[in-house]
Design an enzyme around this catalytic site. Structure first.
Site, PDB file in Angstrom:
ATOM      1  N   ASN C 141       0.693  -1.320   0.145  1.00 50.51           N
ATOM      2  CA  ASN C 141      -0.144  -0.632  -0.053  1.00 50.51           C
ATOM      3  C   ASN C 141       0.836   1.382   0.245  1.00 50.51           C
ATOM      4  O   ASN C 141       1.232   1.611   1.071  1.00 50.51           O
ATOM      5  CB  ASN C 141      -0.974  -0.063   1.320  1.00 50.51           C
ATOM      6  CG  ASN C 141      -2.208   1.116   1.261  1.00 50.51           C
ATOM      7  OD1 ASN C 141      -3.218   1.107   0.233  1.00 50.51           O
ATOM      8  ND2 ASN C 141      -1.344   2.268   2.305  1.00 50.51           N
ATOM      9  N   GLU C 142       0.507   2.022  -0.879  1.00 54.22           N
ATOM     10  CA  GLU C 142       1.224   3.649  -1.218  1.00 54.22           C
ATOM     11  C   GLU C 142       2.359   3.297   0.219  1.00 54.22           C
ATOM     12  O   GLU C 142       3.347   3.429   0.340  1.00 54.22           O
ATOM     13  CB  GLU C 142       0.813   4.080  -0.308  1.00 54.22           C
ATOM     14  CG  GLU C 142      -0.623   4.907  -1.171  1.00 54.22           C
ATOM     15  CD  GLU C 142      -1.837   5.647   0.582  1.00 54.22           C
ATOM     16  OE1 GLU C 142      -1.437   6.271   1.475  1.00 54.22           O
ATOM     17  OE2 GLU C 142      -1.977   6.765  -0.535  1.00 54.22           O
ATOM     18  N   CYS C 151      15.670   4.513   3.507  1.00 55.50           N
ATOM     19  CA  CYS C 151      15.870   3.291   5.137  1.00 55.50           C
ATOM     20  C   CYS C 151      17.636   4.155   4.813  1.00 55.50           C
ATOM     21  O   CYS C 151      18.061   3.922   3.952  1.00 55.50           O
ATOM     22  CB  CYS C 151      15.524   2.262   4.411  1.00 55.50           C
ATOM     23  SG  CYS C 151      15.882   1.294   6.041  1.00 55.50           S
ATOM     24  N   CYS C 153      19.075   1.500   7.173  1.00 59.73           N
ATOM     25  CA  CYS C 153      20.045   0.843   8.760  1.00 59.73           C
ATOM     26  C   CYS C 153      20.832  -0.445   7.835  1.00 59.73           C
ATOM     27  O   CYS C 153      21.329  -0.672   7.009  1.00 59.73           O
ATOM     28  CB  CYS C 153      18.440  -0.380   9.133  1.00 59.73           C
ATOM     29  SG  CYS C 153      17.835  -1.343   6.844  1.00 59.73           S
ATOM     30  N   GLU C 312      -8.065   5.032  -4.818  1.00 61.18           N
ATOM     31  CA  GLU C 312      -8.043   5.866  -4.102  1.00 61.18           C
ATOM     32  C   GLU C 312      -8.813   7.240  -4.459  1.00 61.18           C
ATOM     33  O   GLU C 312      -8.039   8.048  -4.710  1.00 61.18           O
ATOM     34  CB  GLU C 312      -7.852   5.941  -2.825  1.00 61.18           C
ATOM     35  CG  GLU C 312      -6.941   4.718  -1.582  1.00 61.18           C
ATOM     36  CD  GLU C 312      -5.766   4.695  -0.739  1.00 61.18           C
ATOM     37  OE1 GLU C 312      -6.261   5.733  -0.346  1.00 61.18           O
ATOM     38  OE2 GLU C 312      -5.950   3.902  -0.148  1.00 61.18           O
ATOM     39  N   TRP C 320      -5.654  13.881   6.714  1.00 60.42           N
ATOM     40  CA  TRP C 320      -4.611  14.372   7.253  1.00 60.42           C
ATOM     41  C   TRP C 320      -4.210  15.769   6.584  1.00 60.42           C
ATOM     42  O   TRP C 320      -2.952  16.153   7.583  1.00 60.42           O
ATOM     43  CB  TRP C 320      -3.738  13.133   6.815  1.00 60.42           C
ATOM     44  CG  TRP C 320      -4.233  12.833   4.996  1.00 60.42           C
ATOM     45  CD1 TRP C 320      -4.865  12.112   4.769  1.00 60.42           C
ATOM     46  CD2 TRP C 320      -4.116  13.673   3.659  1.00 60.42           C
ATOM     47  NE1 TRP C 320      -5.169  11.770   3.613  1.00 60.42           N
ATOM     48  CE2 TRP C 320      -4.151  13.120   3.308  1.00 60.42           C
ATOM     49  CE3 TRP C 320      -3.105  14.501   3.318  1.00 60.42           C
ATOM     50  CZ2 TRP C 320      -4.469  13.169   1.537  1.00 60.42           C
ATOM     51  CZ3 TRP C 320      -2.882  15.447   2.603  1.00 60.42           C
ATOM     52  CH2 TRP C 320      -3.736  14.393   1.012  1.00 60.42           C
TER      53      TRP C 320
END
Lengths: 662, 662, 662
Positions: C141-142, C151, C153, C312, C320
């Protein structure tokens, strides 16, 4: 006076170097600075050195009749070194390491980095110890840039504890000096003292001030390591460093003893965007604010009371300010003249050629990345052609700039609008608008040669300083003290007596109250028959021996004394309790100059300034408007003439005070 | 009514104390608060106690006919304790410890810190258990100041899991109550629940709300530890705590049971700068906003429906707001009167003397650091002289302040302009402009005594609360409900039915839609024949039994119902779907007061307020403009007269509702 | 064309589902998307699966004649999984893990999370492999929502090193490609390269660009894992993903090959508040900016040059954005028409019913939480009724959108006002105001079918791309290049030659200088006899073969060339050196369209747009003002008529270019 340039031969193919260097010489350059970020190129692997490229570059420079200025390359250690020794990295207050990948992220207190520094500095200096084309060295590069004077790593924690022990001897003395009874902040040992980490509320101001002092001293020590090694190799070399503009975290005065002269990096159109409150005007975006630039010239000159170098001069548009407007036509020439008028002996443009690689691609050079001339090249050549040898600047007035007071008011600004540099500049600009040369000096300087001294915010004042200022006034000095002067003792505690503490008797004044006021509240006072506006700060004075010469006329302050003046033997002391706006600042400084017998001009408008050096007066026009000069009949123009165009300059052989605008 | 002061003898030489204490007594002081940050002075090394200095200070206070209020010194543990036990520190959501060096950084849930707290509280209370000059104790200091109610350390993680288990019994109940099906947020055990750490998107609102509840309960428990130990030592002592102004993270009502009375710390010119949206006016910068200050008086009074103390009263300029303007002439006296008019039984100025050391050097005292009188000293003495004993305030109206609703709307404000305190204040100020006394109470309070009740945002409403409000109205109460009331259930889920959920039948209304609107969008409605503006929030109502008495007249909302009113037996319920601007708020509250039979004044202008206590009316002028009063012929002035100057006060023996301005 | 809805049966009691699904069918829905956050519901404990609820929901959907679109639930793993494997979490640049408790916090490069993904995707796809009611799948999702494309990590560090080695082969090539001589940034091995962590100064732009590329590729790989597993299970299923609006971190084009069609999530009134600089107008707050929405339609359509889905669609007010104004009356219907006009084959409203639980309680649905119809329900039903089957959009013009150029200018925006999307939109809006359909495509697309192409900022240009653009123009294409085009090579170094580097000969131009200008500096130029304003950026051009057709007339740029045009065989190349304001953009695009022989309309006003698909023209009115259309006599209205009210739509069977407003 000399023009030069900063060159990165390592960014360009070797076959191009000869062309580059010849074009430098063609433009009349005399110095070429190199090597400040080249550690990775000089030592690609530990212990494997490659100097051939730099040897060749230095040699080419020499072949073309120029001298090289080399730099210790410690601002950017190679990745392999940091991977071997991650402890060389600085840390943020919460412990986050400052990572490799930009620059100046290594800790000044890291024993490992000091060892590595010693190793590489020995290596590079030894290499050129006998090279006749190397004139001197710049240490490292812009100490503290990107907020790196202050580090919070474990090595700093240890060094801070040692520094405190050396400073205070025993922990009870420290507790007393700081005033640690407050909020149960007593320490039972030096080992218990940490660097200031993330706390819910603000830190103890005395602890912070000492951390700032310690951090500054760490840079001084680290720089001394460089300077000693360079001189050990060859004592004929000069040693300098390139400081930054309006940079508060590092006390330029404190490094002066270890340097032969100070250098700094001047970016006028950047400074007006990112280094002072307020919106820049269109003219400022095109050429900068001459007073902002010149106050830095005068600061780095004042630190040794000797000529300085501009080690980096803006060559065109630059990458780091928010916006990158093109400088006005001729601005790059104007800046060189302006620097020389304020005492520069050399102006090196940064950089020779726009870099294709890395973080500074959007930084212009004198040549574009394809090798063609950029806007600054002809400007630089013109400046090189026009400038000539001069005696140092002889300034009749001192402006006292105290980094410790700056740090302490940063810790407790007591108003979001408090800005140490801007407050100083209010007085500085007033002096400069009257054509007066100003040495920006440390409060510990010998003031004997100055007819007048201005101390806009001498916030921390101990007995020693008070005694020296008393002696200055007793010897006929004329002293102008500004807002917040004498609020604190050197440990950043309030004095037991009211401000200005140990200066109270000299100034004949006690501060009854102070207040800080947001924009929009009425702020008016009366001085010398006129109504003036002030801003940000108002101390309410009780004249105790001095005359009340200024009175607040608005707000709760109405009727309170704003300004006092005390005649003392031959000298005088004026205390101004507020931050003056420009007309009031002009009144205060002209009254001071008159009292001190210093000649001054009629008032020049914003952006147009006159500065005298060695019998010549420079008129520098930082505006887009053409101005007409009025000069004495016998005054000869060396550069330009009576009409000074946009971003243009004129140099006349006459005292500055003889000039005016038509 | 009593005036007192906060004193830190440990900051001054012992030989000065007698002078200080005598000057307090001379000013008519009756209480001296001491010791709240003195742990380091009392226990310089573990187990080594030094009480001699405090013994002497208490004794001097008693000798001069005053009483001491002592404090448990737990807000600032010594460094040695934190070095021994670093686990006592709080942590930020990302795990960064909150370091020693300021204050209130210790965790309420740390078993170690609770042990240490018990140890030191026992020690200090035992020391003075028989001292006749100690009247009572303040627990700790400003719980939660600098955002420290909520901690995210390992001890809190453990305590939170226990709290959840105690609250929900089994994890399925928790999953259901929170609604953890959303985004797969189900837990398989209480052990799996963590404090809310740094996540890419927002947290589950039910999880956050319970974390805020848990954090609040942690403070309640920690305070109870103090209170129990104090009472265990000497049950005659009073126990209080100094809360803060407009402070949302800690539910003052929830600590009321453990305290004999509540105290709070009032800094009017600071609050207008840092605790509410919008720019302060010049008058507010000089004296504060009387409604902002008084709503806190009425909140800390309302928590026990009993007199409160101002444990810290602003004495002059202070250090922590952005700007530090000097208060208006006489403001320090005005504030004491204003506090008493709103039910204070004592007003203690903070601090006696400006401190030379540490973080609060720029905080004025009643005396300056050199011992001379500061601006507040005479004001305080005047107040001490003028004030007299009074019965408690008797307020006819309740304003429901629900901290849980505040927390939940903080989690989901749904508009950057939503501000719980300001929305409440819209109604509160309207009531106060009509001279009506208001108890600011918890929604769980007994409302039976109030003719009218206003609940501006009772966001979380369960069946119990609904039933109690129904009973109130059934008994003839007049209830005014404001925007967002009844949107959620107590677990911070939407109700199954539309808002106001269980209040829908009582109010005769369903919320069809809501919207939040930025400034600049048209926001108009019609109420009672007049057009009004509103702001920030609009719920569109469907009257189902109530009468539609207000209608939106602009935007997509045009034609929708904005306000309803339902007559219920003897009482009534009004539901206002929007945030009213001041004229509309005035209409709404005067209609409410009229319905409830509460007398009120003509409308007073901003900054001028009248408040009644024990048959006397206080007129407090927080503006720089002189006002003329109109009073009944037989009304006697106890303080001042018909002309009330800038920042001045008048006290008349007459009901408030008989007064008006000319 | 099809209407559908997103449904979360797991949030509601099973007994309600039949009612819900029937109401969907009643409204004419054809697709129901489910399951994207249901991992915790599907696998409450490791290995314990519960599909009964989803089986039933799918079955109900099928029973009512609709198809299910299912989703792999990997955006929200259950807590037990993260507790078992904390290494699946992403990390911030400073190493702080992104915690469980919201969504999309797992690392795309985590081997553990890839294993878990494979496990759950196999499980859910196998479950429905034979279900006739499941039409296809949405992956995850999205991707990247809440800034999670990138990221930092340890797994990413490893993967980045592998990616670099695969890309560059040996580290010397990398050093050369990036230009690591700058600031001693050479690496001695791939192992030495780290993700970009917290550094005092900015990172190397080439390093950052490759980190962004690597991060993007990580998502592509992760998505391919999903797509392969879904197709492995059942090759008849379609595979799609729901992208976001104006989302720059993820290159939509790069995922196109792995998807059957692209989907995206359209929230018009949110986007105008949080995704572009500048203040939204009241009309935009009610219905959005049609060009902002449509440019995303055209981007997700352009990525495959095929119909897309709105997975959507905003159903009413949402949670939001900063503010939540209610959409204009009918806006939910308008948006569906607008999407279809731009090539959508299906529009699924998000969500069916307002959720009582969790983070999205303030997000409207087509039904309220009590089950009653919300504002969008009738709008959705109306759209379902009005829409009909259509051929794909056939666009005559390509707009080149280059994510790598976006990333690179994000790294070095060189002005706080630089905004890649807004600069593209300046040209896009000009084209749309003239009724022209535009494919927003990657620069690597085949442009042969387009009469004209606009490349507002093709910042990174290598020889391949240059050759393809040359071929396009040689084949008669008309190319409009905008500011900053050709500044850099694909490694984010400046070209050796001046901009536009390898495009210089084609465009017949060299960039002499550039500058970025804050608002308030004079920015004027002359083009085609008219004076225009521009903003933010100005390149000064040297025409070398092209004609200078635009000239700066203010500032230091005065007299320099701003715009050039070169006729090349059948085609042409225009280079515009500045960011045009709207009238200039209109002139530039109409000149381009005329040259390319593309028909266009008279200029439509802001907020009113016409779009053609399959012979029908849609007139969409995103304003609150009624408009009157002028249409050809024989044109038949399929929806609406000549008067188009506020937030209304008309569909006429006629080419778009035949329409105008009266």
């Amino acid at each position: 006076m000399t023009i030069g340039v900063c060159y990165f031969p390592e960014h360009w193919p070797g076959e191009r170097w000869e062309t580059d260097v010849r074009q430098m010489a063609d433009a009349g350059m005399e110095y070429v600075r190199m090597g400040e970020f080249a550690w990775g190129r000089v030592e690609p692997e530990r212990g494997e050195f490659d100097f051939a490229w730099l040897d060749e570059a230095v040699s080419l420079v020499g072949d073309h009749g120029m001298d090289a200025v080399l730099c210790t390359p410690t601002a950017t250690p190679p990745k392999w070194l940091v991977d071997e020794h991650p402890d060389v990295r600085q840390a943020d207050p919460d412990g986050t390491p400052r990572e490799w990948g930009s620059r100046r992220f290594t800790c000044f207190n890291s024993p490992t980095y000091r060892e590595e520094t010693e190793r590489i500095v020995r290596k590079v200096t030894e290499r050129y110890v006998d090279d006749p084309h190397v004139a001197g060295w710049q240490t490292d590069n812009e100490y503290g840039c990107h907020d790196t004077v202050r580090c919070y790593c474990e090595d700093c924690a240890t060094a801070f504890r040692e520094w405190l022990e050396a400073t205070y001897g025993d922990v009870e003395t420290l507790n007393e000096a700081w005033g640690n009874t407050f909020w149960s902040q007593q320490y039972d040992s030096f080992a218990a003292v940490d660097p200031p980490g993330p706390t819910p509320a603000e830190h103890h101001p005395s602890r912070l001030l000492d951390y700032y002092r310690f951090s500054n001293d760490s840079v001084v020590d680290y720089n001394r390591l460089h300077a000693d090694l360079i001189r050990e190799a060859n004592d004929d070399w000069f040693v300098t460093h390139n400081f930054m503009g309006d940079f508060g975290a590092l006390d330029a005065h404190s490094l002066a003893d270890d340097l032969d002269f100070l250098g700094w990096d001047s970016y006028p159109t950047g400074f007006v965007q990112d280094r002072r409150p307020g919106k820049a005007t269109t003219d400022e975006l095109r050429a900068g604010d001459p007073d902002e630039v010149a106050m830095n010239h005068d600061l780095y000159r004042g630190a040794k009371r000797a000529p300085f170098w501009v080690l980096e001069q803006q060559p065109g548009d630059v990458n780091w300010p928010p916006h990158a407007p093109q400088p006005g036509e001729g601005a790059m020439r104007l800046w060189a003249h302006h620097a020389v008028a304020h005492g520069a002996d050399a102006v090196l443009y940064f950089r020779w050629r726009r870099c294709r690689e890395g973080q500074e691609q959007y930084h212009a050079g004198l040549r574009k990345q394809d090798g063609s001339a950029d806007r600054g090249y002809d400007d630089a050549a013109a400046a090189a052609d026009e400038l000539f040898d001069l005696e140092p600047v002889d300034a009749p007035v001192a402006l006292l700039h105290d980094y410790e007071s700056l740090w302490a008011t940063d810790v407790q600004p007591h108003s979001p609008d408090w800005h140490y540099w801007s407050h100083l500049r209010a007085y500085y600009a007033a002096l400069r608008a009257r054509g007066v040369q100003v040495d920006v000096v440390s409060p510990t300087s010998d003031l004997a040669d100055y007819a007048a001294a201005v101390a806009p915010t001498l916030y921390l004042v101990g007995d020693d300083l008070a005694a020296r200022l008393e002696a200055y006034v007793a010897d006929g000095g004329h002293l102008l003290l500004g807002a917040r002067t004498g609020e604190k003792d050197p440990h950043n505690q309030l004095h037991e007596s009211l401000a200005p503490g140990p200066l109270a008797d000299l100034a004949g004044v006690r501060v009854d109250q102070h207040e800080s006021l947001p924009d929009g509240m009425p702020t008016r006072l009366r001085y010398d028959g006129e109504t003036h506006d002030y801003r940000t700060w108002a101390s309410w004075l009780d004249a105790e021996g001095a005359a009340a010469v200024g009175t607040y006329t608005a707000g709760v302050a109405e009727g309170r004394t704003a300004i006092t003046r005390a005649d003392r033997d031959g000298g005088s002391v004026t205390y101004c309790g507020c931050w003056p706006t420009d007309r009031l600042a002009d009144e205060l400084v002209t009254d001071l100059l008159s009292a001190a017998g210093v000649a001054y001009t009629s008032r020049f408008p914003t952006g147009v300034r006159v500065a005298e050096r060695d019998g010549y007066a420079w008129v520098t026009n930082f505006t887009s408007e053409t101005r007409s000069l009025s000069v004495p009949d016998d005054a000869a123009f060396v550069v330009g003439g009576e009409t000074v165009g946009a971003f243009d300059v004129a140099v006349v052989e006459t005292p500055a005070a003889t000039l005016s605008l038509e």
